[in-house]
Design a protein around this motif. Structure first.
Motif, mmCIF file in Angstrom:
data_model
loop_
_atom_site.group_PDB
_atom_site.id
_atom_site.type_symbol
_atom_site.label_atom_id
_atom_site.label_comp_id
_atom_site.label_asym_id
_atom_site.label_seq_id
_atom_site.Cartn_x
_atom_site.Cartn_y
_atom_site.Cartn_z
ATOM 1 N N ASP A 1 0.833 -1.213 0.000
ATOM 2 C CA ASP A 1 0.000 0.000 0.000
ATOM 3 C C ASP A 1 0.862 1.257 0.000
ATOM 4 O OD1 ASP A 1 -2.267 -1.548 -0.005
ATOM 5 O OD2 ASP A 1 -2.554 -1.463 2.173
ATOM 6 N N VAL A 2 1.979 1.213 0.728
ATOM 7 C CA VAL A 2 2.874 2.371 0.762
ATOM 8 C C VAL A 2 3.594 2.529 -0.574
ATOM 9 C CG1 VAL A 2 4.908 3.361 1.859
ATOM 10 C CG2 VAL A 2 3.171 2.245 3.250
ATOM 11 N N LEU A 3 4.116 1.429 -1.115
ATOM 12 C CA LEU A 3 4.886 1.504 -2.355
ATOM 13 C C LEU A 3 4.022 1.865 -3.556
ATOM 14 C CD1 LEU A 3 7.232 -1.602 -1.941
ATOM 15 C CD2 LEU A 3 7.689 0.789 -1.374
ATOM 16 N N ARG A 4 2.749 1.507 -3.492
ATOM 17 C CA ARG A 4 1.879 1.793 -4.632
ATOM 18 C C ARG A 4 1.663 3.287 -4.826
ATOM 19 N NH1 ARG A 4 -1.818 -1.350 -3.245
ATOM 20 N NH2 ARG A 4 -3.169 0.177 -2.226
ATOM 21 N N VAL A 5 1.641 4.044 -3.741
ATOM 22 C CA VAL A 5 1.409 5.490 -3.836
ATOM 23 C C VAL A 5 2.705 6.280 -3.717
ATOM 24 C CG1 VAL A 5 -0.912 5.269 -2.936
ATOM 25 C CG2 VAL A 5 0.963 5.676 -1.348
ATOM 26 N N ALA A 6 3.820 5.568 -3.535
ATOM 27 C CA ALA A 6 5.115 6.245 -3.410
ATOM 28 C C ALA A 6 5.586 6.672 -4.790
ATOM 29 C CB ALA A 6 6.134 5.307 -2.767
ATOM 30 N N PRO A 7 6.564 7.570 -4.857
ATOM 31 C CA PRO A 7 7.160 7.935 -6.153
ATOM 32 C C PRO A 7 7.616 6.695 -6.910
ATOM 33 C CG PRO A 7 7.964 9.383 -4.438
ATOM 34 C CD PRO A 7 7.173 8.315 -3.736
ATOM 35 N N ALA A 8 7.583 6.786 -8.216
ATOM 36 C CA ALA A 8 7.796 5.609 -9.068
ATOM 37 C C ALA A 8 9.257 5.222 -9.160
ATOM 38 C CB ALA A 8 7.222 5.863 -10.459
ATOM 39 N N GLY A 9 9.839 4.839 -8.018
ATOM 40 C CA GLY A 9 11.205 4.335 -8.037
ATOM 41 C C GLY A 9 11.216 2.828 -8.233
ATOM 42 N N ASN A 10 12.326 2.296 -8.710
ATOM 43 C CA ASN A 10 12.450 0.855 -8.901
ATOM 44 C C ASN A 10 12.559 0.149 -7.553
ATOM 45 O OD1 ASN A 10 12.388 1.061 -11.700
ATOM 46 N ND2 ASN A 10 14.597 1.367 -11.833
ATOM 47 N N ILE A 11 12.137 -1.112 -7.528
ATOM 48 C CA ILE A 11 12.134 -1.900 -6.297
ATOM 49 C C ILE A 11 12.843 -3.214 -6.585
ATOM 50 C CG2 ILE A 11 10.725 -2.969 -4.500
ATOM 51 C CD1 ILE A 11 8.437 -1.046 -5.428
ATOM 52 N N LEU A 12 13.964 -3.431 -5.946
ATOM 53 C CA LEU A 12 14.723 -4.662 -6.097
ATOM 54 C C LEU A 12 14.401 -5.571 -4.914
ATOM 55 C CD1 LEU A 12 16.857 -6.378 -7.548
ATOM 56 C CD2 LEU A 12 18.592 -5.195 -6.189
ATOM 57 N N VAL A 13 13.838 -6.745 -5.197
ATOM 58 C CA VAL A 13 13.468 -7.708 -4.159
ATOM 59 C C VAL A 13 14.536 -8.792 -4.120
ATOM 60 C CG1 VAL A 13 11.714 -9.317 -3.336
ATOM 61 C CG2 VAL A 13 11.022 -7.228 -4.546
ATOM 62 N N GLU A 14 15.184 -8.940 -2.977
ATOM 63 C CA GLU A 14 16.280 -9.893 -2.822
ATOM 64 C C GLU A 14 15.899 -10.966 -1.809
ATOM 65 O OE1 GLU A 14 20.142 -7.018 -3.696
ATOM 66 O OE2 GLU A 14 19.643 -7.571 -1.645
ATOM 67 N N GLY A 15 16.107 -12.224 -2.193
ATOM 68 C CA GLY A 15 15.916 -13.328 -1.262
ATOM 69 C C GLY A 15 17.229 -13.774 -0.664
ATOM 70 N N HIS A 16 17.236 -13.980 0.659
ATOM 71 C CA HIS A 16 18.455 -14.401 1.376
ATOM 72 C C HIS A 16 18.141 -15.649 2.209
ATOM 73 C CE1 HIS A 16 20.572 -10.516 0.614
ATOM 74 N NE2 HIS A 16 19.336 -10.043 0.646
ATOM 75 N N THR A 17 19.067 -16.585 2.237
ATOM 76 C CA THR A 17 18.944 -17.779 3.076
ATOM 77 C C THR A 17 20.060 -17.789 4.112
ATOM 78 O OG1 THR A 17 20.361 -19.169 1.692
ATOM 79 C CG2 THR A 17 18.031 -19.019 1.066
ATOM 80 N N ASP A 18 19.977 -18.765 5.031
ATOM 81 C CA ASP A 18 21.103 -18.954 5.939
ATOM 82 C C ASP A 18 22.124 -19.858 5.256
ATOM 83 O OD1 ASP A 18 20.261 -21.613 6.193
ATOM 84 O OD2 ASP A 18 19.036 -21.151 7.950
ATOM 85 N N SER A 19 23.159 -20.216 5.985
ATOM 86 C CA SER A 19 24.267 -20.970 5.383
ATOM 87 C C SER A 19 24.038 -22.473 5.376
ATOM 88 C CB SER A 19 25.566 -20.656 6.136
ATOM 89 O OG SER A 19 25.429 -20.966 7.518
ATOM 90 N N THR A 20 22.909 -22.941 5.880
ATOM 91 C CA THR A 20 22.636 -24.370 5.876
ATOM 92 C C THR A 20 22.300 -24.831 4.461
ATOM 93 O OG1 THR A 20 21.767 -24.232 8.130
ATOM 94 C CG2 THR A 20 21.227 -26.204 6.856
ATOM 95 N N PRO A 21 23.042 -25.766 3.902
ATOM 96 C CA PRO A 21 22.762 -26.191 2.527
ATOM 97 C C PRO A 21 21.391 -26.858 2.425
ATOM 98 C CG PRO A 21 24.946 -26.916 3.245
ATOM 99 C CD PRO A 21 24.217 -26.441 4.468
ATOM 100 N N ILE A 22 20.780 -26.702 1.270
ATOM 101 C CA ILE A 22 19.506 -27.350 0.997
ATOM 102 C C ILE A 22 19.600 -28.069 -0.333
ATOM 103 C CG2 ILE A 22 18.553 -25.297 -0.117
ATOM 104 C CD1 ILE A 22 15.808 -26.135 0.905
ATOM 105 N N SER A 23 19.031 -29.260 -0.377
ATOM 106 C CA SER A 23 18.983 -30.015 -1.621
ATOM 107 C C SER A 23 17.827 -30.993 -1.529
ATOM 108 C CB SER A 23 20.302 -30.769 -1.854
ATOM 109 O OG SER A 23 20.248 -31.493 -3.069
ATOM 110 N N ASN A 24 16.772 -30.693 -2.252
ATOM 111 C CA ASN A 24 15.615 -31.575 -2.279
ATOM 112 C C ASN A 24 15.035 -31.599 -3.686
ATOM 113 O OD1 ASN A 24 14.070 -29.171 -2.519
ATOM 114 N ND2 ASN A 24 13.935 -28.996 -0.275
ATOM 115 N N ALA A 25 13.908 -32.246 -3.829
ATOM 116 C CA ALA A 25 13.319 -32.388 -5.163
ATOM 117 C C ALA A 25 12.862 -31.058 -5.731
ATOM 118 C CB ALA A 25 12.149 -33.372 -5.107
#
Length: 222
Positions: A136-160
């Protein structure tokens, strides 16, 4: 009887041309030299025309830079920091998000435990409140770009479903982007990127620190 040996050298030269019908006098060199000279003059003329065009372009561009500030109003992009802080202060006080200055705007960090189950990238129902208020805030905010970054912890993951933390972090960033688009954020403003465990928020591998490093950040540019 006189022979060619008794004639001057030039006479011998011309005489040989007349009798043999061959171009022995070298007059073809004159025509060839004229052609080369004409081509050189043509190329020089084309080069001079190109220089004139470049100079004209530079003059116009300089004039535009000089005139624009005086004739056009100054356009500024208002800061969204205050709006974000005011609208999302409750979430920040509850520890569900963080808001810190970024190089070109502001960074909103969201604890991944609010958004996803462990090892999954499907948004939890309770995440809708946090993401909805941010959207709701970003929709009415000035039209700047938004970079969405995903971060994990250091525990390895490997599944299907996810071969590594790269895939998991990328999928989580993509899930948040899709939600924001569904809430009215223009798609061209958004980008999703997976960071895996390469940018930890805090050092250490204990459970508390791993929980802090599992997060999604929204870098909102001015």
């Amino acid at each position: 009887m006189s022979s060619d040996r008794d004639l001057p050298l030039t006479a011998q030269f011309d005489h040989g041309e007349d009798e043999g019908g061959q171009s022995g006098s070298g007059r073809w060199l004159i025509s060839y030299a004229d052609l080369i000279t004409t081509l050189m003059v043509l190329f020089l003329a084309l080069y001079a025309m190109q220089l004139a065009r470049n100079n004209e372009f530079d003059v116009r561009r300089t004039a535009q830079r000089t005139i624009a500030p005086a004739s056009a109003p100054m356009v500024t992009t208002p800061s969204i920091d205050r709006a974000l802080l005011a609208s999302l202060e409750t979430l920040r006080q509850r520890g569900e998000i963080t808001i810190v200055p970024a190089v070109h705007g502001v960074e909103i960090g969201i604890n991944a435990q609010i958004l996803f189950n462990s090892g999954d990238a499907m948004l939890l129902p309770e995440s809708r409140d946090v993401l909805g208020r941010i959207a709701d805030v970003l929709r009415v905010a000035p039209a700047g770009n938004i970079l969405v970054e995903g971060h994990t912890d250091s525990t390895p993951i490997s599944n299907a479903k996810y071969a590594s933390n790269w895939e998991l972090s990328s999928a989580r960033a993509g899930a948040v982007v899709r939600y924001l688009v569904g809430r009215g954020i223009e798609p061209h403003r958004l980008a999703a990127i997976g960071r895996a465990d390469n940018y930890p928020l805090v050092a250490g591998n204990d459970p508390a620190n791993r929980a802090l490093n599992r997060r999604v950040t929204l870098i909102v540019q001015r």
